[in-house]
Scaffold this active site. Structure first.
Site, PDB file in Angstrom:
ATOM      1  N   HIS A  94      17.656  -7.082  28.593  1.00 30.32           N
ATOM      2  CA  HIS A  94      18.774  -6.143  28.607  1.00 30.32           C
ATOM      3  C   HIS A  94      18.832  -5.438  29.964  1.00 30.32           C
ATOM      4  O   HIS A  94      18.107  -4.469  30.190  1.00 30.32           O
ATOM      5  CB  HIS A  94      18.603  -5.105  27.505  1.00 30.32           C
ATOM      6  CG  HIS A  94      18.833  -5.632  26.135  1.00 30.32           C
ATOM      7  ND1 HIS A  94      20.071  -5.629  25.526  1.00 30.32           N
ATOM      8  CD2 HIS A  94      17.983  -6.217  25.251  1.00 30.32           C
ATOM      9  CE1 HIS A  94      19.982  -6.175  24.326  1.00 30.32           C
ATOM     10  NE2 HIS A  94      18.724  -6.539  24.132  1.00 30.32           N
ATOM     11  N   GLU A 149      21.020  -3.442  31.023  1.00 31.00           N
ATOM     12  CA  GLU A 149      21.492  -2.062  30.852  1.00 31.00           C
ATOM     13  C   GLU A 149      20.368  -1.126  30.438  1.00 31.00           C
ATOM     14  O   GLU A 149      20.506   0.106  30.531  1.00 31.00           O
ATOM     15  CB  GLU A 149      22.638  -2.022  29.833  1.00 31.00           C
ATOM     16  CG  GLU A 149      22.246  -2.112  28.383  1.00 31.00           C
ATOM     17  CD  GLU A 149      21.945  -3.528  27.893  1.00 31.00           C
ATOM     18  OE1 GLU A 149      21.717  -3.702  26.683  1.00 31.00           O
ATOM     19  OE2 GLU A 149      21.926  -4.467  28.726  1.00 31.00           O
ATOM     20  N   CYS A 198      21.413 -11.012  25.997  1.00 31.04           N
ATOM     21  CA  CYS A 198      20.621 -11.150  24.775  1.00 31.04           C
ATOM     22  C   CYS A 198      21.325 -12.065  23.775  1.00 31.04           C
ATOM     23  O   CYS A 198      21.400 -13.263  23.981  1.00 31.04           O
ATOM     24  CB  CYS A 198      20.292  -9.779  24.193  1.00 31.04           C
ATOM     25  SG  CYS A 198      18.968  -9.819  22.946  1.00 31.04           S
TER      26      CYS A 198
END
Length: 224
Positions: free
Chosen positions: A206, A208, A80
């Protein structure tokens, strides 16, 4: 093998570390230049404003270690804001110089460009970008969207075509070189959602937060 997650005062660090742990890799969150310099791989995540991020790196004397790591051909992953920082400049709240590791700019989604309609219900083109009519698209771009591969990238190994990833952003990168584009995503217009060149990888989404497919990307990075 040591993976260092760079702490420069911008959030989301712990969730990245936990995601690496979940796929079987130890990762240390650090703002220490010596640890970053000695790491086998570094990750530059982040959520927030571009200028604050550059200031945070400068205040901690971390720009040199990042450049040195990349020049040594060691693996780098940006997430990001960590993608944006690689570029020459950003137009977020003014004009701010980036790391200039990849030539190009960081620009904002244009609401007029995203939401324009024409009389015939056809696609229009504004600034060279195709715009789909009748989509009231919001900024920031937030939520799940697909990524479309534009070249073969080891981080995408084992993923299906057009997997869904999680996005939260109002700005996106425009590289000068098209060969760095790894994936694109459509949000009224196509934008670059992942870049890859040599030892450098970076995502607009993202991983994660992107469940199984995002974790697969982190696993693939850990296994390189």
């Amino acid at each position: 093998m040591m993976i260092a997650i760079i702490d420069y005062g911008m959030g989301n660090l712990r969730s990245v570390g936990k995601a690496f742990e979940k796929v079987g890799f130890d990762a240390v969150v650090t703002d220490k230049a010596e640890i970053i310099e000695n790491a086998d791989k570094i990750v530059l995540p982040g959520v927030g404003a571009f200028k604050d991020a550059i200031d945070g790196l400068q205040e901690r004397n971390l720009i040199g270690p990042i450049r040195s790591h990349i020049k040594q051909n060691k693996l780098f992953l940006g997430i990001c804001l960590g993608l944006h920082l690689l570029f020459s400049r950003s137009y977020e709240d003014g004009v701010h110089e980036g790391l200039d590791i990849i030539s190009g700019e960081v620009v904002r989604f244009n609401a007029d460009r995203l939401n324009v309609n024409n009389e015939n219900g056809q696609k229009e083109v504004f600034g060279g970008l195709p715009v789909v009519n009748n989509q009231r698209l919001k900024i920031p771009h937030m939520g799940w969207n697909t990524i479309q591969a534009r070249k073969e990238v080891p981080l995408l190994k084992g993923l299906p075509a057009d997997p869904y990833m999680y996005f939260v952003h109002s700005y996106f990168v425009v590289p000068d070189r098209k060969d760095v584009v790894a994936t694109e995503t459509d949000y009224g217009a196509a934008f670059v959602s992942m870049i890859s060149i040599d030892n450098i990888f970076a995502t607009q989404f993202h991983p994660e937060k992107s469940q199984q497919y995002g974790l697969a990307i982190l696993r693939n990075f850990g296994e390189l």
